[in-house]
Design a protein around this motif. Structure first.
Motif, PDB file in Angstrom:
ATOM      1  N   TRP A 173       8.931   4.346  -2.266  1.00 41.92           N
ATOM      2  CA  TRP A 173       8.719   3.922  -3.639  1.00 41.92           C
ATOM      3  C   TRP A 173       7.804   4.887  -4.386  1.00 41.92           C
ATOM      4  CZ3 TRP A 173      10.712  -0.461  -6.164  1.00 41.92           C
ATOM      5  CH2 TRP A 173      11.569  -1.240  -5.377  1.00 41.92           C
ATOM      6  N   SER A 174       8.108   5.068  -5.661  1.00 44.30           N
ATOM      7  CA  SER A 174       7.273   5.927  -6.497  1.00 44.30           C
ATOM      8  C   SER A 174       7.281   5.370  -7.916  1.00 44.30           C
ATOM      9  CB  SER A 174       7.788   7.368  -6.488  1.00 44.30           C
ATOM     10  OG  SER A 174       9.101   7.433  -7.036  1.00 44.30           O
ATOM     11  N   GLY A 175       6.433   5.949  -8.778  1.00 40.37           N
ATOM     12  CA  GLY A 175       6.366   5.522 -10.166  1.00 40.37           C
ATOM     13  C   GLY A 175       4.931   5.271 -10.592  1.00 40.37           C
ATOM     14  N   TRP A 176       4.754   4.987 -11.867  1.00 40.49           N
ATOM     15  CA  TRP A 176       3.422   4.780 -12.438  1.00 40.49           C
ATOM     16  C   TRP A 176       2.668   3.688 -11.687  1.00 40.49           C
ATOM     17  CZ3 TRP A 176       0.319   1.017 -14.361  1.00 40.49           C
ATOM     18  CH2 TRP A 176      -0.768   1.405 -15.158  1.00 40.49           C
ATOM     19  N   GLU A 177       3.340   2.570 -11.443  1.00 45.64           N
ATOM     20  CA  GLU A 177       2.642   1.442 -10.821  1.00 45.64           C
ATOM     21  C   GLU A 177       2.339   1.679  -9.348  1.00 45.64           C
ATOM     22  OE1 GLU A 177       2.704  -2.939 -12.754  1.00 45.64           O
ATOM     23  OE2 GLU A 177       4.601  -1.963 -12.350  1.00 45.64           O
ATOM     24  N   ILE A 178       3.143   2.490  -8.689  1.00 48.24           N
ATOM     25  CA  ILE A 178       2.850   2.859  -7.301  1.00 48.24           C
ATOM     26  C   ILE A 178       1.597   3.733  -7.273  1.00 48.24           C
ATOM     27  CG2 ILE A 178       3.715   3.944  -5.221  1.00 48.24           C
ATOM     28  CD1 ILE A 178       5.204   1.367  -6.085  1.00 48.24           C
ATOM     29  N   ASP A 179       1.517   4.686  -8.201  1.00 45.31           N
ATOM     30  CA  ASP A 179       0.304   5.513  -8.309  1.00 45.31           C
ATOM     31  C   ASP A 179      -0.916   4.652  -8.624  1.00 45.31           C
ATOM     32  OD1 ASP A 179       1.927   7.648  -7.853  1.00 45.31           O
ATOM     33  OD2 ASP A 179       1.583   8.647  -9.767  1.00 45.31           O
ATOM     34  N   PHE A 180      -0.731   3.681  -9.518  1.00 44.43           N
ATOM     35  CA  PHE A 180      -1.847   2.784  -9.852  1.00 44.43           C
ATOM     36  C   PHE A 180      -2.289   2.003  -8.619  1.00 44.43           C
ATOM     37  CE2 PHE A 180      -3.053  -1.626 -10.766  1.00 44.43           C
ATOM     38  CZ  PHE A 180      -4.251  -1.407 -11.434  1.00 44.43           C
ATOM     39  N   ALA A 181      -1.333   1.438  -7.886  1.00 47.31           N
ATOM     40  CA  ALA A 181      -1.673   0.644  -6.698  1.00 47.31           C
ATOM     41  C   ALA A 181      -2.437   1.473  -5.672  1.00 47.31           C
ATOM     42  CB  ALA A 181      -0.399   0.073  -6.070  1.00 47.31           C
ATOM     43  N   GLU A 182      -1.963   2.680  -5.422  1.00 47.29           N
ATOM     44  CA  GLU A 182      -2.630   3.546  -4.449  1.00 47.29           C
ATOM     45  C   GLU A 182      -4.040   3.921  -4.917  1.00 47.29           C
ATOM     46  OE1 GLU A 182       0.118   6.757  -4.066  1.00 47.29           O
ATOM     47  OE2 GLU A 182       1.456   5.659  -2.698  1.00 47.29           O
ATOM     48  N   THR A 183      -4.188   4.197  -6.208  1.00 52.25           N
ATOM     49  CA  THR A 183      -5.484   4.612  -6.743  1.00 52.25           C
ATOM     50  C   THR A 183      -6.481   3.461  -6.742  1.00 52.25           C
ATOM     51  OG1 THR A 183      -4.347   6.216  -8.163  1.00 52.25           O
ATOM     52  CG2 THR A 183      -6.626   5.717  -8.707  1.00 52.25           C
ATOM     53  N   VAL A 184      -6.034   2.280  -7.155  1.00 52.69           N
ATOM     54  CA  VAL A 184      -6.949   1.145  -7.237  1.00 52.69           C
ATOM     55  C   VAL A 184      -7.332   0.653  -5.840  1.00 52.69           C
ATOM     56  CG1 VAL A 184      -5.391  -0.867  -7.341  1.00 52.69           C
ATOM     57  CG2 VAL A 184      -7.464  -0.835  -8.726  1.00 52.69           C
ATOM     58  N   CYS A 185      -6.390   0.707  -4.891  1.00 57.64           N
ATOM     59  CA  CYS A 185      -6.713   0.312  -3.514  1.00 57.64           C
ATOM     60  C   CYS A 185      -7.728   1.277  -2.898  1.00 57.64           C
ATOM     61  CB  CYS A 185      -5.451   0.253  -2.657  1.00 57.64           C
ATOM     62  SG  CYS A 185      -4.445  -1.226  -2.939  1.00 57.64           S
ATOM     63  N   LYS A 186      -7.543   2.561  -3.143  1.00 62.50           N
ATOM     64  CA  LYS A 186      -8.492   3.549  -2.629  1.00 62.50           C
ATOM     65  C   LYS A 186      -9.876   3.324  -3.213  1.00 62.50           C
ATOM     66  CE  LYS A 186      -9.264   8.548  -2.209  1.00 62.50           C
ATOM     67  NZ  LYS A 186      -8.723   9.905  -2.541  1.00 62.50           N
ATOM     68  N   LYS A 187      -9.940   3.053  -4.521  1.00 59.63           N
ATOM     69  CA  LYS A 187     -11.225   2.828  -5.175  1.00 59.63           C
ATOM     70  C   LYS A 187     -11.908   1.581  -4.624  1.00 59.63           C
ATOM     71  CE  LYS A 187     -14.140   4.182  -8.390  1.00 59.63           C
ATOM     72  NZ  LYS A 187     -14.752   5.537  -8.361  1.00 59.63           N
ATOM     73  N   ALA A 188     -11.123   0.553  -4.307  1.00 61.86           N
ATOM     74  CA  ALA A 188     -11.665  -0.690  -3.772  1.00 61.86           C
ATOM     75  C   ALA A 188     -11.900  -0.620  -2.266  1.00 61.86           C
ATOM     76  CB  ALA A 188     -10.723  -1.844  -4.096  1.00 61.86           C
ATOM     77  N   GLU A 189     -11.581   0.538  -1.657  1.00 62.66           N
ATOM     78  CA  GLU A 189     -11.719   0.740  -0.213  1.00 62.66           C
ATOM     79  C   GLU A 189     -10.892  -0.280   0.565  1.00 62.66           C
ATOM     80  OE1 GLU A 189     -15.924   0.781   0.583  1.00 62.66           O
ATOM     81  OE2 GLU A 189     -16.153   2.834  -0.164  1.00 62.66           O
TER      82      GLU A 189
END
Length: 259
Positions: free
Chosen positions: A48-64
């Motif tokens: 899967w790819s797309g804006w929301e996939i990038d958002f999910a990966e970024t926000v999960c990383k930020k939240a550890e």
């Protein structure tokens, strides 16, 4: 005796190992199994790819948080959350009063207006009066369906339901429906495609109705997951402040869709 002590030591170590906490399983991020470009779509291999996939990966990383993308049919995505099959929904889900009765939401992470799309050669607008007698295509289980049922159907507009927005777009191009209501940002790719550009344009913006349609999307969460909500809200704020939101946003859009 040495052999006995060694055996006891191994047994004791095994016992301690069994008492050690198991590694936390990755959190399952539910996305609609139906493609929704440019927000979410799979390639031929199922990645899967797309804006929301990038958002999910970024926000999960930020939240550890360790997260894994988990596709679920859209019409079953809220039950999947509440029964524990997934742990959150990141799938362009608008924050509405009806949904808020059964699930909780994070702070909004993007906004987009709803629009009416129709054939270029026709000049109708986006009001119930202008769409009277026409066939309007809408995706099931969306705020667009709820809005159309409340505002357009009583005015004499015939509604046709689709499992995906792509199906509605295809029928619009083929002339089987007169118009479709959908998210303005999500429709950009269609309108910029050779088929969409030749066929259709935006007829107008649909006014908000807070009871059934909200232009703000939030992360869907179980009402009991208050700690997770706090982490995600802090992460959303954090990626806005550190520039990582802007970094992936500009890969897809010329504007900041948070505002």
């Amino acid at each position: 005796m040495k052999k006995l002590l060694a055996t006891l030591s191994v047994a004791a170590l095994a016992g301690l190992a069994s008492l050690a906490p198991a590694a936390a399983a990755p959190l399952k991020v539910g996305v609609a199994a139906e493609p929704y470009p440019p927000f979410t779509s799979p390639d031929a291999s199922g990645k899967w790819s797309g804006w929301e996939i990038d958002f999910a990966e970024t926000v999960c990383k930020k939240a550890e948080l360790e997260c894994v993308i988990t596709p679920v049919a859209w019409d079953g995505i809220i039950p999947a959350l509440n029964t524990g099959k997934i742990d959150m929904i990141i799938s362009s889900m608008s924050i509405t009063p009806d949904r808020s009765k059964v699930i909780d939401f994070s702070d909004p992470y993007y906004r987009s207006n709803a629009v009416i799309i129709g054939p270029k050669e026709q000049t109708f607008g986006a009001t119930p009066e202008e769409l009277k007698g026409k066939v309007l295509g809408v995706q099931v289980g969306t705020m667009h369906m709820a809005y159309a049922q409340k505002h357009f159907a009583p005015a004499g507009v015939t509604l046709r339901e689709y499992q995906t927005q792509d199906e509605a777009n295809n029928d619009l191009v083929a002339g089987r429906i007169d118009a479709t209501q959908a998210d303005a940002i999500a429709m950009q790719d269609f309108l910029k495609s050779p088929t969409g550009e030749a066929c259709c344009d935006v007829k107008g913006t649909v006014p908000n109705d807070p009871e059934v349609m909200n232009t703000a999307a939030g992360i869907g969460l179980r009402k009991s997951d208050t700690a997770l909500k706090e982490k995600l809200n802090a992460a959303i704020k954090g990626i806005r402040e550190d520039g990582s939101y802007a970094a992936f946003n500009k890969k897809y859009f010329d504007i900041d869709i948070f505002e």
